[in-house]
Design an enzyme around this catalytic site. Structure first.
Site, PDB file in Angstrom:
ATOM      1  N   GLY A  11     -14.342 -51.098 -31.284  1.00 14.46           N
ATOM      2  CA  GLY A  11     -14.796 -51.902 -32.415  1.00 14.46           C
ATOM      3  C   GLY A  11     -14.868 -51.079 -33.687  1.00 14.46           C
ATOM      4  O   GLY A  11     -15.416 -49.980 -33.679  1.00 14.46           O
ATOM      5  N   ASN A 113     -17.721 -45.298 -26.376  1.00 17.66           N
ATOM      6  CA  ASN A 113     -17.778 -44.928 -24.965  1.00 17.66           C
ATOM      7  C   ASN A 113     -16.425 -44.968 -24.267  1.00 17.66           C
ATOM      8  O   ASN A 113     -16.023 -44.013 -23.599  1.00 17.66           O
ATOM      9  CB  ASN A 113     -18.740 -45.873 -24.227  1.00 17.66           C
ATOM     10  CG  ASN A 113     -20.199 -45.566 -24.516  1.00 17.66           C
ATOM     11  OD1 ASN A 113     -20.628 -44.437 -24.368  1.00 17.66           O
ATOM     12  ND2 ASN A 113     -20.935 -46.565 -24.951  1.00 17.66           N
ATOM     13  N   ILE A 143     -21.208 -48.663 -33.975  1.00 24.33           N
ATOM     14  CA  ILE A 143     -22.390 -49.191 -34.640  1.00 24.33           C
ATOM     15  C   ILE A 143     -23.516 -49.403 -33.635  1.00 24.33           C
ATOM     16  O   ILE A 143     -24.684 -49.472 -34.013  1.00 24.33           O
ATOM     17  CB  ILE A 143     -22.102 -50.509 -35.399  1.00 24.33           C
ATOM     18  CG1 ILE A 143     -21.709 -51.631 -34.444  1.00 24.33           C
ATOM     19  CG2 ILE A 143     -21.059 -50.296 -36.474  1.00 24.33           C
ATOM     20  CD1 ILE A 143     -21.694 -53.001 -35.105  1.00 24.33           C
ATOM     21  N   ASP A 144     -23.187 -49.491 -32.340  1.00 27.33           N
ATOM     22  CA  ASP A 144     -24.205 -49.709 -31.313  1.00 27.33           C
ATOM     23  C   ASP A 144     -25.111 -48.497 -31.127  1.00 27.33           C
ATOM     24  O   ASP A 144     -26.179 -48.607 -30.537  1.00 27.33           O
ATOM     25  CB  ASP A 144     -23.547 -50.047 -29.970  1.00 27.33           C
ATOM     26  CG  ASP A 144     -22.861 -51.396 -29.988  1.00 27.33           C
ATOM     27  OD1 ASP A 144     -23.313 -52.272 -30.740  1.00 27.33           O
ATOM     28  OD2 ASP A 144     -21.868 -51.573 -29.262  1.00 27.33           O
ATOM     29  N   ARG A 190     -24.979 -54.942 -26.939  1.00 25.22           N
ATOM     30  CA  ARG A 190     -24.818 -55.481 -25.591  1.00 25.22           C
ATOM     31  C   ARG A 190     -25.940 -54.987 -24.664  1.00 25.22           C
ATOM     32  O   ARG A 190     -26.646 -55.775 -24.046  1.00 25.22           O
ATOM     33  CB  ARG A 190     -23.464 -55.051 -25.028  1.00 25.22           C
ATOM     34  CG  ARG A 190     -23.191 -55.480 -23.601  1.00 25.22           C
ATOM     35  CD  ARG A 190     -21.903 -54.859 -23.105  1.00 25.22           C
ATOM     36  NE  ARG A 190     -20.784 -55.212 -23.968  1.00 25.22           N
ATOM     37  CZ  ARG A 190     -20.079 -56.324 -23.860  1.00 25.22           C
ATOM     38  NH1 ARG A 190     -20.378 -57.202 -22.922  1.00 25.22           N
ATOM     39  NH2 ARG A 190     -19.079 -56.574 -24.681  1.00 25.22           N
ATOM     40  N   GLN A 300     -21.663 -57.102 -39.716  1.00 32.13           N
ATOM     41  CA  GLN A 300     -22.461 -55.901 -39.448  1.00 32.13           C
ATOM     42  C   GLN A 300     -21.621 -54.631 -39.477  1.00 32.13           C
ATOM     43  O   GLN A 300     -22.114 -53.563 -39.823  1.00 32.13           O
ATOM     44  CB  GLN A 300     -23.131 -56.025 -38.076  1.00 32.13           C
ATOM     45  CG  GLN A 300     -24.117 -57.159 -37.999  1.00 32.13           C
ATOM     46  CD  GLN A 300     -24.404 -57.560 -36.570  1.00 32.13           C
ATOM     47  OE1 GLN A 300     -25.382 -57.120 -35.972  1.00 32.13           O
ATOM     48  NE2 GLN A 300     -23.563 -58.403 -36.000  1.00 32.13           N
ATOM     49  N   ARG A 301     -20.375 -54.751 -39.071  1.00 33.08           N
ATOM     50  CA  ARG A 301     -19.557 -53.546 -38.943  1.00 33.08           C
ATOM     51  C   ARG A 301     -18.512 -53.378 -40.051  1.00 33.08           C
ATOM     52  O   ARG A 301     -17.820 -52.361 -40.074  1.00 33.08           O
ATOM     53  CB  ARG A 301     -18.876 -53.521 -37.579  1.00 33.08           C
ATOM     54  CG  ARG A 301     -17.799 -54.570 -37.368  1.00 33.08           C
ATOM     55  CD  ARG A 301     -17.340 -54.583 -35.921  1.00 33.08           C
ATOM     56  NE  ARG A 301     -16.058 -55.259 -35.756  1.00 33.08           N
ATOM     57  CZ  ARG A 301     -15.539 -55.600 -34.587  1.00 33.08           C
ATOM     58  NH1 ARG A 301     -16.202 -55.319 -33.481  1.00 33.08           N
ATOM     59  NH2 ARG A 301     -14.365 -56.194 -34.519  1.00 33.08           N
TER      60      ARG A 301
END
Length: 407
Positions: A11, A113, A143-144, A190, A300-301
């Site tokens: 993403g 990841n 961003i997570d 998530r 958001q991203r």
């Protein structure tokens, strides 16, 4: 020839291109790199030999500056999982063939990841087969904010700044009327609630911000949620709620699965957006007040116009660090940020074995979440506050921010 190849995966963020700019800057400063290439659409583009010449596309400081404020992945992205080389190494043989065909001595992959899984597999394959002329490095992105091995991830600070700003604006809008109303805002995340926690930063200047915050780490109870909302409505007319898209019940079932098809992506991840809509229907049915749900989604991203200057600077430095490590002959590492202190905010840049990063998730610690599970603690606020500091000087053209197009 000793050329460098850089690619992006997963993403996008509003800071990932600053990382690419950092890679380019470090390569330009070295006499070890002849040509800088970019692979279009990540490892998929590598396998298909879709390269662009970044030495030509980004020749100087002006282009680098525009690249840093360009949102999303300027080189494109992908969600391709390489096969296990122990079962089938044909992809790895092909990648090495392509690298040598194009004189690629350094490969830097920016991603989260799953991208670090690619770096880990490729670096391990090179080591096992005694391939010493190719160096593989990872540059973090997500961003997570769920990568282990780094204090925080490039892209998170800017997304957090957007979320904090949006919630501060929503909070003002929600208090315009004196009728009872609930607004439920769904934030990306998530299995890690870092982004949702950033909504609390809307309180930085004394505003109330969200009345309730639910991260995806604690089990989510609809009954407790309704009780929390009712309790707030007894004291105030408007209730602003922040929820992670990945909130799930005590059995680990995503709340959004009530409206989802069960489809998954290439990595087996469920599509989980829709939690706010589910809760909107529940509030309307059980409480009966005016209620709306908002899904912030891609904004958001990609909101680079409100990027965190700290985030952009750190992203650039991490790109430079990854490139420097590759030029030093290192491989199988991920550039990372180590926080020295929060007051004053100080960090240093290092690198960690990517095998310790890939396929793991850094979740929000329990002491960053309040006991009731409906807000964050001061520890979380202290962690978050430095990451959104500073504003970038956005270059505009024809009334909108100017972007760089690489392919």
């Amino acid at each position: 020839m000793r050329n460098l190849l850089v690619a992006q995966s997963g993403g996008p963020t509003s800071a990932i291109n600053a990382t690419i700019a950092g890679v380019i800057m470090e390569a330009y400063a070295s006499d070890q790199v002849d040509t800088i290439y970019g692979a279009v659409n990540g490892i998929k583009g590598v396998l298909e030999e879709r390269f662009v010449n970044l030495s030509e596309k980004v020749p100087g400081e002006d282009e680098l500056e525009i690249l840093c404020q360009t949102p999303a992945a300027a080189l494109g992205s992908c969600r391709v999982k390489l096969k296990n080389p122990e079962e089938d190494d044909s992809q790895f043989q092909e990648i090495i063939r392509i690298f040598r065909k194009h004189g690629i001595a350094y490969f830097i992959y920016a991603g989260g990841n799953d991208s670090m899984d690619t770096v880990d597999k490729l670096a391990a394959y090179c080591k096992e087969h005694e391939i010493e002329d190719i160096h593989v490095m990872g540059a973090p992105k997500t961003i997570d904010n769920d990568l282990v091995g780094t204090d925080h991830c490039p892209g998170f600070g800017s997304a957090a700044k957007y979320i904090a700003t949006t919630f501060s604006e929503l909070e003002r809008d929600c208090h315009v009327y004196d009728t009872k109303a609930v607004t439920i805002v769904e934030v990306m995340g998530r299995n890690a609630g870092w982004l949702t926690a950033a909504s609390a930063l809307a309180r930085n200047n004394g505003a109330e911000g969200p009345s309730l915050i639910y991260l995806c780490e604690p089990a989510f109870s609809v009954e407790s949620f309704l009780a929390d909302v009712k309790g707030k409505l007894e004291k105030q007319d408007s209730v602003l709620v922040a929820i992670s898209e990945g909130i799930k019940d005590k059995d680990g079932v995503y709340i959004s699965e009530q409206v989802q098809s069960g489809a998954v992506d290439n990595f087996g991840h469920s599509y989980i957006a829709g939690s706010a809509r589910v809760l909107e229907d529940i509030v309307r049915r059980e409480i009966g007040c005016k209620v709306r749900s908002i899904e912030l989604n891609l904004m958001q991203r990609c909101a680079s116009h409100i990027a965190s200057k700290t985030d952009i600077q750190e992203s650039k430095m991490l790109g430079m660090t990854a490139c420097r490590c590759a030029l030093q002959g290192k491989s199988g590492l991920m550039a990372s940020v180590e926080r020295i202190s929060s007051h004053p905010y100080q960090v240093r840049y290092t690198a960690v074995p990517v095998c310790e990063v890939s396929n793991q998730e850094k979740k929000v610690p329990a002491d960053y979440i309040n006991e009731a599970g409906n807000d964050v603690t001061e520890k979380m606020m202290e962690y978050l506050k430095p990451l959104i500091h500073g504003e970038t000087e956005v270059i505009y053209e024809n009334g909108i921010p100017k972007h760089l197009y690489l392919y």
